[in-house]
Design an enzyme around this catalytic site. Structure first.
Site, PDB file in Angstrom:
ATOM      1  N   GLY A 167       0.911  -2.782   5.722  1.00 57.73           N
ATOM      2  CA  GLY A 167       1.485  -3.856   6.536  1.00 57.73           C
ATOM      3  C   GLY A 167       0.392  -4.809   6.967  1.00 57.73           C
ATOM      4  O   GLY A 167      -0.712  -4.797   6.402  1.00 57.73           O
ATOM      5  N   GLU A 185      14.683 -14.259 -16.524  1.00 56.75           N
ATOM      6  CA  GLU A 185      14.137 -12.907 -16.392  1.00 56.75           C
ATOM      7  C   GLU A 185      13.242 -12.569 -17.591  1.00 56.75           C
ATOM      8  O   GLU A 185      12.202 -11.926 -17.431  1.00 56.75           O
ATOM      9  CB  GLU A 185      15.289 -11.899 -16.248  1.00 56.75           C
ATOM     10  CG  GLU A 185      14.901 -10.432 -16.284  1.00 56.75           C
ATOM     11  CD  GLU A 185      13.908 -10.005 -15.194  1.00 56.75           C
ATOM     12  OE1 GLU A 185      13.574 -10.820 -14.310  1.00 56.75           O
ATOM     13  OE2 GLU A 185      13.426  -8.862 -15.260  1.00 56.75           O
ATOM     14  N   TRP A 223      -3.189  -2.286  -1.591  1.00 60.07           N
ATOM     15  CA  TRP A 223      -2.939  -3.613  -2.155  1.00 60.07           C
ATOM     16  C   TRP A 223      -3.517  -4.560  -1.111  1.00 60.07           C
ATOM     17  O   TRP A 223      -2.959  -4.719  -0.031  1.00 60.07           O
ATOM     18  CB  TRP A 223      -1.435  -3.827  -2.337  1.00 60.07           C
ATOM     19  CG  TRP A 223      -1.084  -5.099  -3.045  1.00 60.07           C
ATOM     20  CD1 TRP A 223      -1.004  -5.282  -4.400  1.00 60.07           C
ATOM     21  CD2 TRP A 223      -0.728  -6.355  -2.444  1.00 60.07           C
ATOM     22  NE1 TRP A 223      -0.639  -6.580  -4.668  1.00 60.07           N
ATOM     23  CE2 TRP A 223      -0.463  -7.262  -3.502  1.00 60.07           C
ATOM     24  CE3 TRP A 223      -0.621  -6.809  -1.140  1.00 60.07           C
ATOM     25  CZ2 TRP A 223      -0.103  -8.579  -3.282  1.00 60.07           C
ATOM     26  CZ3 TRP A 223      -0.251  -8.129  -0.912  1.00 60.07           C
ATOM     27  CH2 TRP A 223       0.005  -8.991  -1.987  1.00 60.07           C
ATOM     28  N   CYS A 261       0.824  -1.213   0.000  1.00 62.51           N
ATOM     29  CA  CYS A 261       0.000   0.000   0.000  1.00 62.51           C
ATOM     30  C   CYS A 261       0.862   1.269   0.000  1.00 62.51           C
ATOM     31  O   CYS A 261       1.995   1.264   0.484  1.00 62.51           O
ATOM     32  CB  CYS A 261      -0.886   0.032   1.234  1.00 62.51           C
ATOM     33  SG  CYS A 261      -1.826  -1.455   1.448  1.00 62.51           S
TER      34      CYS A 261
END
Ligand code: F6R
Length: 610
Positions: free
Chosen positions: A103, A483, A76, A2
């Protein structure tokens, strides 16, 4: 994860918070919200949206709250779906305390149960909502004291910004295992998850340390530990500028950032590599004596940075002949790794905030190892908690998928390899001279790859219709195959796998048919003949092949492959130009498929939860 922004100052808070949320959106983008304390200080306007920041901005523009104190959040989701109710800010039963959080509060279920038993009413499914209720319960006229008491009850990770109608001149921030900085402007202050949010307003940044809080009033910020002991503020001057964090005429940040690759290599090398091949780093901290004592190196990282670390193993072992082990940080931290004071641990992280990588380097230091972090973000948690730092100097990277910072990581790893090799007298002067000269020419080679973007785009248009891709590489280009596949899958949602080319025949070749293309890295190398055989094996299964080849190479002549030429550089340095070609390919495929390249679904730029 976030994004958090808080503002206290003389200007209207809403437009500043809106602009900052746009800049923070790369941290999370499933819902957003703001709370602004109105001019009269008797009422707080809360506006939320269950989708991206743009929707929130539209709503705010219809009815813009006025006030000089406010907070904004882009989410998020962890606990609770991305709905309006679950969007931050969250508040208490009185609606006076406003909290935004990045968090996870691990003990939120028991806290919520207890609070509900005591009569508190919850409206969301989030872990965060316990915080305003705890503050409400502990408030006896002193907001800072109430916040401190509330935080003492939490287990987990947080960066928070908090204000309350009880104290209209106070903005509070606190952090534990999640990033938070304070921007210091002219009679205005910002609390933000990262400096990208605030660079248009100030370059003066106060770093909040682990387990610290900040109380910002019109008299300025005061920092203390969570327990209440005053802390001397650490203030730094940030060098990034606003233009670097804008699209600069490109459709996507990712396109802009790939196109900065040549400049990125120059910036990573600048002032660090003399013409004689001597390497110096500004904040490296380890002496030659300490470097000589190193018996082994362990590298910890996640995602794209993990692939950069894998490349680092090829580079450092080749140049310095020190054994290097590379491990995903999420595994390393729980595995009781065998390390001691003769181990050098390298933390590889663009953001310097990835929770797993941060925890891994902490564990390494606890076990006595020396830790160097290679990161892009000055003052990030990893930078602050390592013995030394090598900064990427890549400028802000906004696109969620890492591109230029991967390139910068590799450039820095070449330098580090040279530095360790030189101390250990492992690099013959002739090789050092050649390598130094070749490194200095690398930005030119990258520029050439960027010039070939139209050819790559054309090829990408043809290949965008496939659903599956295999990437294969050998030696130092094996991590580049990994990658290349990661880049494609994360931004286009196509299935892509990376393999060491020699491994294909041990299983994955069973997948191949005419609908499953293979991207082969077939640039000049000591194993090129083997790669050509691997390509033949793929063609024999009717799989279409795209091959990256060195300019002028005839090795694939007569084979039905779509060849993409890149400048001929030594195999050792080829990963950088090669990966830029693969990044462009992934970008064009995703753009062709109409994907949201800068903000792929389910992802966030800085992963501060486990
Ligand atoms: C992929 C990507 C991620 C990050 C990973 C680690 O394009 O960007 O895989 O590499 O989340 O992030 P940092 O480097 O910030 O530790």
């Amino acid at each position: 994860m976030c994004g958090i922004i808080g503002y206290l100052g003389e200007r209207p808070a809403t437009p500043i918070i809106m602009e900052s949320l746009k800049r923070l959106e790369y941290r999370g983008y499933d819902s957003a919200g703001v709370a602004i304390l109105n001019e009269d200080a008797h009422h707080t306007s809360v506006v939320k949206s269950a989708s991206k920041v743009d929707t929130l901005i539209e709503r705010l523009q219809e009815d813009m709250p006025t006030g000089h104190l406010g907070i904004g959040h882009t989410r998020w989701a962890t606990h609770g779906r991305p709905t309006v109710i679950n969007a931050h800010p969250h508040t208490d039963c009185t609606g006076k305390v406003m909290v935004i959080h990045n968090g996870i509060i691990e003990n939120f279920a028991e806290l919520r149960r207890d609070l509900e038993q005591r009569g508190h009413v919850f409206v969301s499914e989030t872990d965060t909502e316990v915080v305003p209720h705890l503050i409400e319960e502990n408030f006896r006229g002193d907001l800072v004291g109430a916040v401190r008491a509330a935080l003492a009850k939490l287990r987990g990770t947080y960066a928070m910004a908090i204000f309350s109608q009880h104290d209209p001149d106070l903005l509070i921030g606190a952090r534990l295992n999640a990033p938070l900085v304070v921007g210091i402007g002219e009679k205005e202050w910002f609390i933000a998850s990262d400096i990208t949010a605030i660079i248009p307003y100030t370059k003066k940044v106060l770093l909040i340390g682990e387990g610290e809080m900040v109380s910002v009033t019109p008299l300025g910020p005061e920092v203390s530990t969570l327990a209440g002991t005053a802390v001397k503020p650490k203030i730094i001057e940030v060098k990034w500028d606003v233009a670097q964090a804008q699209k600069g005429g490109y459709v996507h940040f990712m396109a802009k950032e790939i196109n900065e690759a040549s400049e990125t290599v120059s910036n990573a090398l600048r002032g660090r590599l003399s013409d004689e091949g001597e390497v110096t780093f500004e904040d490296f901290a380890l002496t030659d004596r300490q470097l000589l004592k190193i018996r082994d190196i362990k590298m910890v990282a996640a995602g794209t940075s993990y692939y950069a670390a894998l490349l680092g193993k090829y580079i450092i072992e080749d140049l310095a002949r020190v054994p290097v082990e590379v491990e995903p940080a999420s595994e390393f931290r729980y595995r009781q790794p065998i390390i001691d004071e003769n181990t050098l641990v390298l933390g590889i992280s663009q953001s310097g905030e990835t929770a797993d990588t941060l925890a891994a380097i902490r564990e390494a230091r606890r076990l006595g190892a020396k830790v160097i972090s290679i990161t892009n973000v000055v003052g990030s948690s990893m930078a602050l908690e390592s013995d030394g730092v090598i900064y990427l100097h890549a400028g802000p990277e906004i696109g969620v998928a890492s591109t230029k910072t991967f390139v910068a990581h590799i450039a820095c790893l070449y330098l580090l390899g040279i530095r360790i090799a030189a101390v250990r007298h492992r690099i013959p002067p002739e090789r050092l001279r050649e390598l130094t000269a070749a490194l200095k020419q690398l930005p030119g080679a990258v520029h050439d790859v960027l010039e070939s973007a139209p050819a790559i785009q054309e090829l990408a248009r043809t290949y965008a219709r496939y659903q599956n891709f295999m990437y294969m590489g050998r030696g130092i280009n094996y991590p580049i195959a990994l990658e290349g596949a990661l880049k494609l899958k994360e931004i286009s949602y196509l299935h892509a796998e990376g393999y060491a080319a020699g491994e294909l025949k041990h299983g994955p070749i069973a997948l191949l048919d005419k609908g499953f293309p293979v991207f082969a890295i077939a640039t000049a190398s000591q194993t090129l003949e083997k790669m050509v055989s691997n390509i033949q094996e793929v063609l024999a299964r009717d799989a279409p092949v795209v091959a990256l080849v060195s300019r002028g190479s005839q090795v694939l002549q007569g084979m039905t492959v779509d060849a993409l030429e890149v400048p001929a550089v030594s195999e050792f340095l080829s990963p950088i130009p090669n990966v830029v070609a693969l990044q462009l390919f992934a970008y064009f495929v995703a753009a062709e498929r109409g994907c949201n390249v800068d903000q792929p679904r389910n992802l966030a730029k800085s992963v501060t939860v486990e």
